[in-house]
Design a protein around this motif. Structure first.
Motif, mmCIF file in Angstrom:
data_model
loop_
_atom_site.group_PDB
_atom_site.id
_atom_site.type_symbol
_atom_site.label_atom_id
_atom_site.label_comp_id
_atom_site.label_asym_id
_atom_site.label_seq_id
_atom_site.Cartn_x
_atom_site.Cartn_y
_atom_site.Cartn_z
ATOM 1 N N PRO A 195 0.785 -1.472 -0.053
ATOM 2 C CA PRO A 195 -0.126 -0.344 0.037
ATOM 3 C C PRO A 195 0.711 1.583 0.454
ATOM 4 C CG PRO A 195 -1.096 -1.529 1.552
ATOM 5 C CD PRO A 195 0.689 -2.256 1.127
ATOM 6 N N VAL B 89 -4.174 -10.281 2.573
ATOM 7 C CA VAL B 89 -3.889 -9.941 3.949
ATOM 8 C C VAL B 89 -2.278 -10.008 5.137
ATOM 9 C CG1 VAL B 89 -3.905 -7.606 5.715
ATOM 10 C CG2 VAL B 89 -5.452 -8.294 4.066
ATOM 11 N N LEU C 112 -6.869 2.153 0.492
ATOM 12 C CA LEU C 112 -5.801 1.509 1.707
ATOM 13 C C LEU C 112 -5.077 3.174 2.214
ATOM 14 C CD1 LEU C 112 -5.181 -2.351 0.834
ATOM 15 C CD2 LEU C 112 -7.216 -1.401 2.005
ATOM 16 N N GLY C 113 -4.878 2.430 3.277
ATOM 17 C CA GLY C 113 -3.893 3.409 3.904
ATOM 18 C C GLY C 113 -2.856 3.182 3.177
ATOM 19 N N ASP D 122 0.347 3.323 5.581
ATOM 20 C CA ASP D 122 0.309 2.178 6.362
ATOM 21 C C ASP D 122 -0.407 0.476 6.459
ATOM 22 O OD1 ASP D 122 -1.935 4.005 7.050
ATOM 23 O OD2 ASP D 122 -1.147 3.835 9.041
ATOM 24 N N SER D 123 -1.362 0.574 5.472
ATOM 25 C CA SER D 123 -2.124 -0.892 6.263
ATOM 26 C C SER D 123 -0.982 -1.521 5.569
ATOM 27 C CB SER D 123 -3.139 -0.882 4.486
ATOM 28 O OG SER D 123 -4.143 -0.177 4.908
ATOM 29 N N SER E 49 1.345 -4.997 4.052
ATOM 30 C CA SER E 49 1.424 -5.647 2.223
ATOM 31 C C SER E 49 -0.186 -6.709 2.598
ATOM 32 C CB SER E 49 2.657 -5.905 2.052
ATOM 33 O OG SER E 49 3.117 -6.320 2.636
#
Length: 250
Positions: A186, A211, A235-236, A238-239, A241
């Protein structure tokens, strides 16, 4: 950059072995997950084989595996521990063209070794990579997926985990494969976007994703590329990978 010390290489290898082999419950979950995707006798490509954990699971399901790993310490490991088990082992990088490419190695954190300078510049500036340094670079031979297919046959499944070079690898593919899995990050969304768009050009694909190391799909239904890209855009940075799976809708 300086050559890595034997100690740093050993520490990096030990870290990878602990991550991929010291958690047997994850290996069992991966085998259950792959059992629904890969049949005995299927040809599978493991691009970015690292310490061979995915190759080992695919072999345990009866697949014929071609493993690909250019990083010297891990290529040596695979040659030692998988001798006679793989259909073939290729000690090369994979990319858009046949030739050579620079491989930038993090000896202490070898899972993030990459041929993508863009990946290193982008994720290296994030908090999650503050302890990571790419301390060594070597030039390695590079091949393409088309060349691997011509040499070994059409894979039923191709897994790609190469730290930011996934879209470049798909540029070296001119025909659709039945099932492809590739990593998405992300913090670097352009790679996933380019990879999905390339697959849409190649064939009528449906997509799903996993995820992290959970080894289960996010949704029961597979979706078209536009729907997946819209989902990823939400998705941010910092989500966590994960892996995108692309299945050819015959």
């Amino acid at each position: 950059m300086t050559a890595p010390t034997r100690l740093s290489t050993t520490l990096g290898m030990t870290r990878s072995l602990l991550v991929y082999y010291a958690q047997p419950w994850r290996r069992r979950a991966l085998k259950r997950f792959y059992r629904d995707l890969v049949r005995p006798g299927d040809l599978a490509f493991d691009i970015g084989a690292h310490v061979g954990s995915r190759s080992r699971t695919l072999l345990s399901l009866g697949a014929d595996v071609v493993a690909v790993e250019p990083q010297p310490a891990f290529a040596d490991f695979i040659e030692r521990h998988f001798a006679g088990k793989l259909k073939a082992f290729e000690r090369v990088a994979v990319g858009a063209d046949v030739g050579e490419i620079d491989l930038r190695i993090s000896s202490r954190h070898p899972t993030v070794t990459s041929t993508s300078g863009q990946f290193i510049d982008r994720v290296g500036a994030t908090a999650g990579f503050s302890a990571v340094t790419w301390d060594h670079a070597i030039t390695v031979a590079m091949t393409t997926l088309d060349t691997l297919i011509a040499r070994h046959g059409m894979p039923a499944f191709c897994k790609i985990d190469v730290e930011g070079a996934e879209a470049e690898i798909l540029k070296g593919l001119s025909q659709p494969l039945p099932l492809i899995a590739f990593e998405y990050i992300p913090a670097m969304p352009s790679v996933a976007v380019d990879a999905v768009e390339r697959l849409i050009e190649l064939g009528d694909y449906r997509f799903n994703r996993v995820v992290g190391e959970r080894h289960r799909f996010v949704t029961q239904d597979w979706v078209d590329g536009g729907t997946l890209l819209a989902e990823l855009s939400g998705l941010g940075a910092d989500s966590p990978s994960g892996d995108i799976y692309a299945r050819l809708d015959r």
